[in-house]
Design a protein around this motif. Structure first.
Motif, mmCIF file in Angstrom:
data_model
loop_
_atom_site.group_PDB
_atom_site.id
_atom_site.type_symbol
_atom_site.label_atom_id
_atom_site.label_comp_id
_atom_site.label_asym_id
_atom_site.label_seq_id
_atom_site.Cartn_x
_atom_site.Cartn_y
_atom_site.Cartn_z
ATOM 1 N N GLU A 78 0.808 -1.223 0.000
ATOM 2 C CA GLU A 78 0.000 0.000 0.000
ATOM 3 C C GLU A 78 0.847 1.283 0.000
ATOM 4 N N LYS A 79 2.154 1.152 0.044
ATOM 5 C CA LYS A 79 3.030 2.288 0.296
ATOM 6 C C LYS A 79 2.898 3.386 -0.764
ATOM 7 N N PRO A 80 2.689 4.636 -0.366
ATOM 8 C CA PRO A 80 2.602 5.745 -1.325
ATOM 9 C C PRO A 80 3.975 6.186 -1.814
ATOM 10 N N ASP A 81 3.982 7.069 -2.814
ATOM 11 C CA ASP A 81 5.244 7.577 -3.345
ATOM 12 C C ASP A 81 6.036 8.340 -2.285
ATOM 13 N N ASN A 82 5.333 9.124 -1.468
ATOM 14 C CA ASN A 82 6.009 9.957 -0.463
ATOM 15 C C ASN A 82 5.302 9.823 0.879
ATOM 16 N N THR A 107 7.939 4.285 -7.516
ATOM 17 C CA THR A 107 6.646 4.110 -8.176
ATOM 18 C C THR A 107 5.719 3.282 -7.307
ATOM 19 N N SER A 108 4.437 3.640 -7.288
ATOM 20 C CA SER A 108 3.464 2.958 -6.442
ATOM 21 C C SER A 108 2.206 2.640 -7.232
ATOM 22 N N ILE A 109 1.300 1.893 -6.599
ATOM 23 C CA ILE A 109 -0.019 1.645 -7.187
ATOM 24 C C ILE A 109 -0.721 2.983 -7.417
ATOM 25 N N GLY A 110 -0.540 3.916 -6.468
ATOM 26 C CA GLY A 110 -1.168 5.232 -6.596
ATOM 27 C C GLY A 110 -0.707 5.964 -7.844
ATOM 28 N N GLU A 126 -9.960 9.266 -6.787
ATOM 29 C CA GLU A 126 -9.494 9.994 -5.598
ATOM 30 C C GLU A 126 -9.729 9.172 -4.330
ATOM 31 N N ILE A 127 -10.904 8.544 -4.239
ATOM 32 C CA ILE A 127 -11.221 7.718 -3.076
ATOM 33 C C ILE A 127 -10.260 6.538 -2.983
ATOM 34 N N ILE A 128 -10.046 5.859 -4.108
ATOM 35 C CA ILE A 128 -9.168 4.688 -4.124
ATOM 36 C C ILE A 128 -7.769 5.054 -3.647
ATOM 37 N N LYS A 129 -7.226 6.147 -4.166
ATOM 38 C CA LYS A 129 -5.873 6.555 -3.788
ATOM 39 C C LYS A 129 -5.803 6.992 -2.323
ATOM 40 N N ALA A 130 -6.762 7.806 -1.896
ATOM 41 C CA ALA A 130 -6.702 8.366 -0.537
ATOM 42 C C ALA A 130 -6.929 7.300 0.521
ATOM 43 N N GLN A 131 -7.826 6.331 0.260
ATOM 44 C CA GLN A 131 -8.039 5.284 1.251
ATOM 45 C C GLN A 131 -6.815 4.397 1.396
ATOM 46 N N GLY A 132 -6.093 4.201 0.312
ATOM 47 C CA GLY A 132 -4.903 3.359 0.387
ATOM 48 C C GLY A 132 -3.691 4.079 0.921
ATOM 49 N N GLU A 133 -3.502 5.340 0.505
ATOM 50 C CA GLU A 133 -2.241 6.036 0.756
ATOM 51 C C GLU A 133 -2.345 7.248 1.659
ATOM 52 N N ALA A 142 -5.275 5.810 6.558
ATOM 53 C CA ALA A 142 -5.205 5.131 5.278
ATOM 54 C C ALA A 142 -4.523 3.772 5.462
ATOM 55 N N HIS A 143 -4.721 2.874 4.497
ATOM 56 C CA HIS A 143 -4.287 1.486 4.642
ATOM 57 C C HIS A 143 -2.801 1.366 4.978
ATOM 58 N N TYR A 144 -1.970 2.096 4.266
ATOM 59 C CA TYR A 144 -0.529 1.987 4.488
ATOM 60 C C TYR A 144 -0.184 2.218 5.954
ATOM 61 N N TYR A 145 -0.728 3.275 6.526
ATOM 62 C CA TYR A 145 -0.386 3.649 7.895
ATOM 63 C C TYR A 145 -1.027 2.716 8.919
ATOM 64 N N ARG A 146 -2.198 2.166 8.601
ATOM 65 C CA ARG A 146 -2.822 1.213 9.528
ATOM 66 C C ARG A 146 -1.992 -0.069 9.600
ATOM 67 N N PHE A 147 -1.512 -0.524 8.455
ATOM 68 C CA PHE A 147 -0.660 -1.708 8.470
ATOM 69 C C PHE A 147 0.671 -1.417 9.164
ATOM 70 N N ARG A 148 1.202 -0.206 8.987
ATOM 71 C CA ARG A 148 2.447 0.134 9.666
ATOM 72 C C ARG A 148 2.247 0.165 11.190
ATOM 73 N N GLU A 149 1.083 0.609 11.635
ATOM 74 C CA GLU A 149 0.795 0.564 13.073
ATOM 75 C C GLU A 149 0.858 -0.868 13.594
ATOM 76 N N ILE A 150 0.250 -1.791 12.858
ATOM 77 C CA ILE A 150 0.267 -3.192 13.285
ATOM 78 C C ILE A 150 1.707 -3.705 13.312
ATOM 79 N N TYR A 151 2.482 -3.329 12.301
ATOM 80 C CA TYR A 151 3.883 -3.771 12.226
ATOM 81 C C TYR A 151 4.698 -3.202 13.386
ATOM 82 N N HIS A 152 4.579 -1.906 13.642
ATOM 83 C CA HIS A 152 5.357 -1.267 14.705
ATOM 84 C C HIS A 152 4.807 -1.573 16.095
ATOM 85 N N GLY A 153 3.520 -1.956 16.166
ATOM 86 C CA GLY A 153 2.912 -2.206 17.468
ATOM 87 C C GLY A 153 2.627 -0.942 18.248
ATOM 88 N N ARG A 154 2.502 0.175 17.529
ATOM 89 C CA ARG A 154 2.246 1.473 18.158
ATOM 90 C C ARG A 154 1.333 2.312 17.278
#
Length: 357
Positions: free
Chosen positions: A135-139, A148-151, A202-209, A227-239
């Motif tokens: 899900e990672k965005p360009d920036n 390069t990303s899906i976005g 716009e919805i697809i990109k913003a919800q993911g990134e 957004a998805h990228y940051y929610r998964f990063r929270e699970i990974y970091h545990g914070r």
């Protein structure tokens, strides 16, 4: 510039990379249809790994389980919106066939993020990291990386689509409300105008990134949802990800409350070619039958969805697909509780093989 039609929709190809190399001025109608088909395949590719992780969690009402479930519903909405885009301009989504369905383990379709190996397993720190990379965005707001990303692929589609707005017919559309339960922006709506299309992208990109200004999902199910990228990063970091600087350019970091990894079945990574290709963990006839039952439900779902976008009366077929999804969930929950024969303490995981009727 003439774009060669995609006769075989090969999941393992460089098709998206090749599409991205074409200048916007040279992107014709066939380019747009090919790009939308590839976007559909991308959305479809994310759901099996996310669902396998979800179904491995023992407490399905835990915060982490609920977060992953909402992401899956977002992905399903994105999938439906892009299918509507394609049929509205006269295309037909292709979801079945050995060359088209997702392949695991392996890269994302079309050459997107080729360094990633996407696999099927239960939830773990490793799988949460993989999901965030998908899900990672360009920036990213919380990191300084560029690639390069899906976005970026969706951004290119948004650049090209207005040139072909006259093709939009509003035919063979699925209209399915999901925002009541899953948040603003999650309705699968018909693509009648170019405004509908650009709003959906716009919805697809913003919800993911997220957005350039914030990691928060501007179309959330609940206030403050990331957004998805940051929610998964929270699970990974545990914070929890929190704002640590409220200046003109706010900074965010994973310094918030702890997010414990939920107790999960240790569903192992599905080997290339499935469990029958793993000599140490070749399934018993009973387990093999359960794996095949899951594959049958998965295949039925794909066929029903493919057929839904080929008719002007799609809802009965959408209903069939939803029924198959429920059967997949029950079957998967059974599979992830079956120990592997190698005494590793790990369990089986669904294979997601497409089988012809």
């Amino acid at each position: 510039m003439h774009i060669v039609t995609t006769a075989v929709l090969d999941y393992r190809s460089n098709a998206i990379v090749e599409l991205m190399r074409v200048a916007v001025a040279d992107c014709d109608e066939q380019w747009l249809k090919d790009a939308l088909q590839r976007a559909i395949m991308l959305e479809l590719a994310t759901i099996p790994p996310y669902a396998s992780a979800l179904w491995s969690i023992k407490d399905q009402q835990s915060d982490v389980a609920n977060a992953i479930r909402e992401i899956i519903f977002d992905e399903m909405s994105h999938f439906g919106l892009v299918c509507n885009m394609l049929t509205s301009i006269g295309g037909t989504p292709r979801l079945t066939g050995q060359s088209t369905v997702p392949k695991y383990p392996g890269p994302l379709p079309g050459g997107v993020r080729p360094e990633l190996e996407v696999y099927l397993s239960g939830l773990s720190k490793d799988s949460a990291y993989l999901f965030s990379e998908i899900e990672k965005p360009d920036n990213p707001i919380a990191l300084a990386e560029t690639y390069t990303s899906i976005g970026a692929f969706y951004s290119r589609i948004a650049e090209v689509f207005p040139n072909y707005a006259h093709l939009l017919t509003g035919r063979r559309q699925v209209d399915f409300p999901l925002s009541g339960q899953h948040g603003a922006g999650n309705d699968i709506v018909p693509m009648n105008t170019i405004t509908d299309v650009l709003n959906a992208i716009e919805i697809i990109k913003a919800q993911g990134e997220g957005t350039d200004a914030s990691p928060e999902n501007p179309f959330p199910g609940k206030p403050g949802e990331l957004a998805h990228y940051y929610r998964f990063r929270e699970i990974y970091h545990g914070r929890k990800l929190i704002k640590i600087s409220d200046s003109a350019h706010p900074k965010w970091d994973f310094q918030g409350d702890p997010i414990p990894m939920p107790d999960s079945h240790r569903a192992a990574r599905v080997p290339d070619g499935g469990w029958a290709n793993d000599p140490a963990n070749k399934p018993t006839p009973d387990t093999a039958s359960k794996l095949q039952t899951f594959n049958g439900h998965y295949s039925s779902m794909l066929r029903a969805l493919e057929q839904a976008w080929q008719t002007d009366n799609p809802m009965p077929l959408v209903g069939q697909a939803i029924g198959s999804m429920g059967s997949m969930r029950s079957s998967a929950r059974d599979l992830v509780s079956i120990p592997l024969p190698d005494n590793s303490g790990k369990t089986y995981c669904p294979e997601y093989f497409y089988t012809a009727p």
